[in-house]
Design a protein around this motif. Structure first.
Motif, PDB file in Angstrom:
ATOM      1  N   LEU A   5       4.306  -1.397   3.366  1.00 38.97           N
ATOM      2  CA  LEU A   5       4.179  -1.475   4.823  1.00 38.97           C
ATOM      3  C   LEU A   5       2.725  -1.597   5.283  1.00 38.97           C
ATOM      4  CD1 LEU A   5       6.768   1.287   5.788  1.00 38.97           C
ATOM      5  CD2 LEU A   5       7.125  -1.191   5.705  1.00 38.97           C
ATOM      6  N   LEU A   6       1.789  -1.396   4.353  1.00 39.49           N
ATOM      7  CA  LEU A   6       0.368  -1.457   4.709  1.00 39.49           C
ATOM      8  C   LEU A   6      -0.112  -2.900   4.823  1.00 39.49           C
ATOM      9  CD1 LEU A   6      -1.082   1.327   2.383  1.00 39.49           C
ATOM     10  CD2 LEU A   6      -0.531   1.505   4.808  1.00 39.49           C
ATOM     11  N   THR A   7      -1.101  -3.128   5.669  1.00 41.96           N
ATOM     12  CA  THR A   7      -1.717  -4.456   5.776  1.00 41.96           C
ATOM     13  C   THR A   7      -2.612  -4.689   4.566  1.00 41.96           C
ATOM     14  OG1 THR A   7      -3.685  -3.694   6.952  1.00 41.96           O
ATOM     15  CG2 THR A   7      -1.755  -4.266   8.304  1.00 41.96           C
ATOM     16  N   ASP A   8      -2.984  -5.938   4.370  1.00 45.41           N
ATOM     17  CA  ASP A   8      -3.901  -6.282   3.277  1.00 45.41           C
ATOM     18  C   ASP A   8      -5.205  -5.501   3.410  1.00 45.41           C
ATOM     19  OD1 ASP A   8      -1.973  -8.121   2.563  1.00 45.41           O
ATOM     20  OD2 ASP A   8      -3.050  -9.821   3.444  1.00 45.41           O
ATOM     21  N   GLU A   9      -5.694  -5.407   4.635  1.00 44.22           N
ATOM     22  CA  GLU A   9      -6.964  -4.734   4.873  1.00 44.22           C
ATOM     23  C   GLU A   9      -6.856  -3.248   4.541  1.00 44.22           C
ATOM     24  OE1 GLU A   9      -5.536  -6.946   6.999  1.00 44.22           O
ATOM     25  OE2 GLU A   9      -6.957  -8.580   6.624  1.00 44.22           O
ATOM     26  N   ARG A  29       1.606  -9.348  -3.942  1.00 43.60           N
ATOM     27  CA  ARG A  29       1.735 -10.033  -2.657  1.00 43.60           C
ATOM     28  C   ARG A  29       1.149 -11.440  -2.715  1.00 43.60           C
ATOM     29  NH1 ARG A  29      -0.035  -6.407   2.449  1.00 43.60           N
ATOM     30  NH2 ARG A  29       1.750  -5.195   1.775  1.00 43.60           N
ATOM     31  N   TYR A  30       0.111 -11.651  -3.530  1.00 46.34           N
ATOM     32  CA  TYR A  30      -0.640 -12.908  -3.464  1.00 46.34           C
ATOM     33  C   TYR A  30      -0.630 -13.782  -4.711  1.00 46.34           C
ATOM     34  CZ  TYR A  30      -2.619 -11.995   1.105  1.00 46.34           C
ATOM     35  OH  TYR A  30      -2.775 -11.792   2.438  1.00 46.34           O
ATOM     36  N   LYS A  31      -0.151 -13.309  -5.847  1.00 40.89           N
ATOM     37  CA  LYS A  31      -0.305 -14.109  -7.073  1.00 40.89           C
ATOM     38  C   LYS A  31       0.338 -15.492  -6.956  1.00 40.89           C
ATOM     39  CE  LYS A  31       3.503 -11.826  -9.360  1.00 40.89           C
ATOM     40  NZ  LYS A  31       3.914 -10.939 -10.403  1.00 40.89           N
TER      41      LYS A  31
END
Length: 106
Positions: A5-9, A29-31
């Motif tokens: 639930l946390l943002t990337d930042e 999340r990004y691979k």
């Protein structure tokens, strides 16, 4: 707390604070997104996967250089783009060397 639930930042800030699980969430999340992004430059899936891994390694090593002035994704995609362009320059240089060597022996 559910990290999904946390943002990337928020995740990168937690990672900067020593929470390695936060980095794992960013990787998951990004691979695939990174690989697809890099593929659009290289048109080579193996190279794109390698460069995506290199990008995530650079994020890991240089985590403290991230500042909240920009979105995390912008910072990370800039790293990926720079790595892709460097790889393309290397390939181009290698091709030019082969051409020059070929001309020399004709």
């Amino acid at each position: 707390m559910d990290k999904s639930l946390l943002t990337d930042e928020e995740l990168i800030i937690e990672f900067q604070g020593g929470d390695k699980d936060s980095f794992n969430y960013l990787v998951n999340r990004y691979k695939d997104k990174l690989t697809n992004f890099i593929y659009r430059f290289t048109y080579d899936i193996d190279s794109a996967e390698d460069l995506a891994q290199d990008t995530l390694l650079k994020v890991y090593i240089n985590k403290d250089s991230y500042k909240e002035l920009y979105k995390f994704s912008t910072w990370m995609y800039t790293i990926a783009k720079n790595l892709a362009f460097t790889e393309l320059r290397k390939k181009k240089r290698k091709q030019l060397k082969v051409i020059k060597l070929g001309d020399r022996y004709l």
